[in-house]
Each structure stands twice: as structure tokens, then as C-alpha cells.
Design a protein around this motif. Sequence first.
Motif, PDB file in Angstrom:
ATOM      1  N   PRO A  67     -58.451 -42.434  39.188  1.00  0.00           N
ATOM      2  CA  PRO A  67     -58.552 -43.860  38.841  1.00  0.00           C
ATOM      3  C   PRO A  67     -58.930 -44.718  40.044  1.00  0.00           C
ATOM      4  O   PRO A  67     -58.566 -44.415  41.179  1.00  0.00           O
ATOM      5  CB  PRO A  67     -57.134 -44.203  38.355  1.00  0.00           C
ATOM      6  N   THR A  71     -57.080 -47.881  35.526  1.00  0.00           N
ATOM      7  CA  THR A  71     -55.882 -47.068  35.780  1.00  0.00           C
ATOM      8  C   THR A  71     -55.757 -45.909  34.797  1.00  0.00           C
ATOM      9  O   THR A  71     -55.144 -44.896  35.104  1.00  0.00           O
ATOM     10  CB  THR A  71     -54.618 -47.928  35.691  1.00  0.00           C
ATOM     11  N   SER A  72     -56.337 -46.062  33.593  1.00  0.00           N
ATOM     12  CA  SER A  72     -56.280 -44.998  32.588  1.00  0.00           C
ATOM     13  C   SER A  72     -57.371 -45.236  31.549  1.00  0.00           C
ATOM     14  O   SER A  72     -57.991 -46.310  31.513  1.00  0.00           O
ATOM     15  CB  SER A  72     -54.911 -44.953  31.911  1.00  0.00           C
ATOM     16  N   ARG A  86     -57.043 -52.166  36.229  1.00  0.00           N
ATOM     17  CA  ARG A  86     -56.008 -52.444  37.227  1.00  0.00           C
ATOM     18  C   ARG A  86     -55.809 -53.953  37.348  1.00  0.00           C
ATOM     19  O   ARG A  86     -56.780 -54.702  37.483  1.00  0.00           O
ATOM     20  CB  ARG A  86     -56.416 -51.846  38.570  1.00  0.00           C
ATOM     21  N   TYR A 132     -57.702 -57.152  30.440  1.00  0.00           N
ATOM     22  CA  TYR A 132     -57.568 -55.924  31.213  1.00  0.00           C
ATOM     23  C   TYR A 132     -57.800 -54.681  30.370  1.00  0.00           C
ATOM     24  O   TYR A 132     -57.330 -53.596  30.716  1.00  0.00           O
ATOM     25  CB  TYR A 132     -56.196 -55.884  31.914  1.00  0.00           C
ATOM     26  N   TRP A 209     -56.560 -53.635  47.106  1.00  0.00           N
ATOM     27  CA  TRP A 209     -55.466 -53.231  46.221  1.00  0.00           C
ATOM     28  C   TRP A 209     -54.888 -51.877  46.589  1.00  0.00           C
ATOM     29  O   TRP A 209     -53.719 -51.585  46.315  1.00  0.00           O
ATOM     30  CB  TRP A 209     -55.955 -53.194  44.768  1.00  0.00           C
ATOM     31  N   ASP A 210     -55.692 -51.016  47.216  1.00  0.00           N
ATOM     32  CA  ASP A 210     -55.240 -49.657  47.513  1.00  0.00           C
ATOM     33  C   ASP A 210     -54.628 -49.587  48.908  1.00  0.00           C
ATOM     34  O   ASP A 210     -54.898 -50.441  49.756  1.00  0.00           O
ATOM     35  CB  ASP A 210     -56.413 -48.691  47.418  1.00  0.00           C
TER      36      ASP A 210
END
Length: 519
Positions: A67, A71-72, A86, A132, A209-210
Amino acid sequence: MFKQLGLAATVALTLILPSHAETLKWGAPRDIYSLDPYSYGDSYTIAFLNHVYEGLVRYDAKLQIEPALATSWEVVSDNVWRFHLRQGVKFHNGATFTSADVLASLTRVSDKTSPLRGNLPAYKSAKVVDNYTIDIELTGPYPLLLNDLTNIHIFDETWLTDNNSLKPTDVGAKLEGYATYHANGTGPFVVESRVPDSKTILVKNAQWWDKSDSNVDRIEFTPIVSAATRVAALLSEEINFTDNAPSQDIPRLAAQPNLKVMERTDLRTVMIGFNRKAKLDNGTENKFNDLRVRQAFAHALDPQLIQKRIMRGKSRTAGAIIAPEIPGYTEALDKPVAFDPELSKKLLAEAGATDLPFTFVCTTDAYVNEEELCQGMINMLSRGGFKPQLDIAPAAAQTPKRANGKADVYLIGWANEPMLDSYSILLQMIQTKTDNAGVFNWGGWSYPEIDKLIVQASTEMDRPKRLELQTKALQMVKDEIIMLPLHQQPMAWVMTGKVDSIVQLADNKPRHWLTHIAK
């Protein structure tokens, strides 16, 4: 029109770097084509822009899909995939990432004028479910959507709208726009400034974000086309990393106490393509449509000499148009054509093509040792009964010739990115040219039986069955010598002691959000 030498505007986000910023000085073999990742299907440009832009998914350090901005996901029906996005992600200008940005990006990259539309071959449309959640509708069952999406970068819809950039740019057509010289992604680095053919500076995105494992605060990307100058810059530590060190200098560089060399072969297969239209660009009958002439061409080349002398033992001789790591590869396909110049002359005589004149179009700045490689092949082909003339220049000058059928024979490399699957080359290079297929079918060939196999593979969700179809297509490519593979090219990265560690993968893409600078 934007002036090419103008500096890109610095994004609005203020970035405060540490007082002792850790800087990676990247000496590149060439410049990127644009700051717009949709502007040209060039893997080097897209790899660089992975530092700035991101996709819904990405490849991890083992080249497995994971991801990213999504996210999925799940398959809702045979032709609809739903992606959950996300939350809390910010673009470099501070705007919030939502599904509207994904919709605008997918619409832009799939536009009929987009050079990258072939990278989403099964895409039909997208629909926002909520802020989202987004549904992607495909033309039918399709097994490789996630692979495709790894290199479909997401733009800020408002930024595109405000800057009249909802339509894609096109390097090949010399169509520029705001996104050519400006950037606004969500990735680990922000474009601070850019002067084409001189320097592009990236700085760390403090709001990424990561979690970054890298301590690189600043990247100075400087194209240094001359290999000798690039080596000199390493030795003097004017740069502290290059992703393209010349093969002939590797022993000398490896012997330097302050330098580290990382070597392997990459996924890119360098091969020969043939013009297959009825007439060549000069109006004469195209003898390359005769299989015997293509066979003669193959027999005139000495794979062992190319590997040992020209590539200095660093390449991997190839009989197949894909590397062993690419799904669809079989060892049975990977046997090179035997070197036999006398057989080459015999085949040319049988085809009524003795002393066949043709122009061989090569580039100077796209592949490893390519000038020496092309000149070496000219000599071999001359001994094999051909009368070749070498046309060699930078890729910017040669790509229009190759793409528009003005090259009799040409050199090209293909790494099967971003799919990392043999369907990539079959779809984009081998299949008959249509809206979404054959984007790099520069020779103008058409093989309906191969097309049928490729189309069958495109909707086969059973992986072993899909790969079996693709392998059959690859066998036909080999039998017909549609493309003539030479080798998987070597890759050699060199860094000074200033750089502690860099992740090097077979796709030959630096990922400097994983790089560590020595303290």
C-alpha cells in the motif's frame, strides 16, 4: 510556452532543514525529460519522480506490491476494483489528499493524448464513492491492475485546475505546460528548484505521511553526460553518488579507498527493432519484411564478442526479450542465435538482399556502452553481408525518428516497468498498434495470432494459465525475430564514503528515501 531555462517556482510549503543538512550529490548520466511524470514513457524520469510523486500502491524493497496512497482494495465485480485511500496525507503545497485527486489523475493519464495511457491498458473510468473511497472500472477482468498503478502518480486536482494542467503534456510532441517545470506531489521529497540540463534540487518533505528510514535532507541531481567527467567528479568528491558508472572504469573505481561500487545486471533487455512497413523511409522496398533478412542480421552478430569485449564481461547475453526475473520467462526461449557470418551472407543472397544498405539508428545517452556497442555491430554486420550506416545522436533527437518509422533498424531497451511482467512488452511493443496497445510498436508490424494470445492473457485471472499464454506469444516473437535481443545490460552504482548505504534492486531505480548518509 514556458522558457526551458527558467527556474521552477518553489512550492509554497516552507521547509526548515537542519543546520547541517545531509546532502546527497547525485551525478546522473542524463537529465530527466520533465517534472510531469505523465509526459513520456521514460523509466528514468519516472524513477526520479518517485521521490516527488506517489501512486496508490508501490513496490517495496523486495519488489513486492504494498500500500501507498491506498491502504486497501477489493474486487467488487469482474470489472470494478474499490480502493480505500489513506487519510491525513498532504500535498507539498499543504492541500489535503482525497479521492477527487485520484479521479483527476486517472482521467489525465488515460486521456487520448497522454503518452502514458498505455500504462493503464484496461482502464475505463473511475467513480468517487466518498472522500476516501474510489471505484476503478476496467474494460473487463484484468489481473495486473496493481502492477500498473505502481507508476501512476497522483496529482492535486485543485492544483491541476488552477494551473490549467488537467490535460497531459507530451515530451515527444513538444507539448509543454505548467507541470513540465513545476511539481506538487505527496512524496518524500519536494522540488525546491530546477534548471533543465543543469541541476534539480529536492529537499526532504517534513510532512510525509510515511516513516522515512533515510537521513538525506537534500538531493542535488546534476546531469553529467560525459562518463569521464562523471568519474572525475566522483574522484574529486564533487558528487557522492552516481547510478551509471562506465564499465571500463569499474576496476579503477573499485580500487579507490574512498569509493564503493555496487554491480549487477538489471531487468532491462537491450534489443534490435526493425522497420516492418512496406517501404522504408527512403521509399525503397523494405527487405526486413523477409524473415531470412532478419535471420541473417541475427547470425551476423557475435554475442560472445559483444559480452566479453564491448560490455567487458558485465552484461548477460540474452536469447529472450525478457530477463529471467520477469514472469513469462522460460529457459528454452533464452538461447541466442548462433554467430555465423557465412550463413548470414547465404540468407541475404537467398532473399535477394546481398549488400543490403540500411540506416541503424542509435542513441548516445540511453544505454550502457551504447556508442561502442552500435559501432561494434556496424562492423559485424558489414562482415555479414550488410551495408549499414550508423546514425547516432542523443535520445532527444533519435526518439522521433524511431517512433515515426524513420529508422530502418534501431536500438531499444525494455525493463517491463512498471508491471514487472512480460505482459508489459507484449502489450506495449509487440501487439498491433491501437489506442492502448503497441505504443512502442515503432516498426509497424502486425501478427494477429500473437495479438490473440496477448488479448487472451489480458483477461486471464489464473496466473499459470496467463503466463502460459504469454510464453507462447514470446516464442512466436522469437521465431519471427520481431525483436532481436542482445543482453540484459549491466548496472554499476558508485558512491563515496560520504554515503553509508543505498538500496539497489534489479529495476535499477534509486530510492533515496531509503538512503543513509554517513555521519
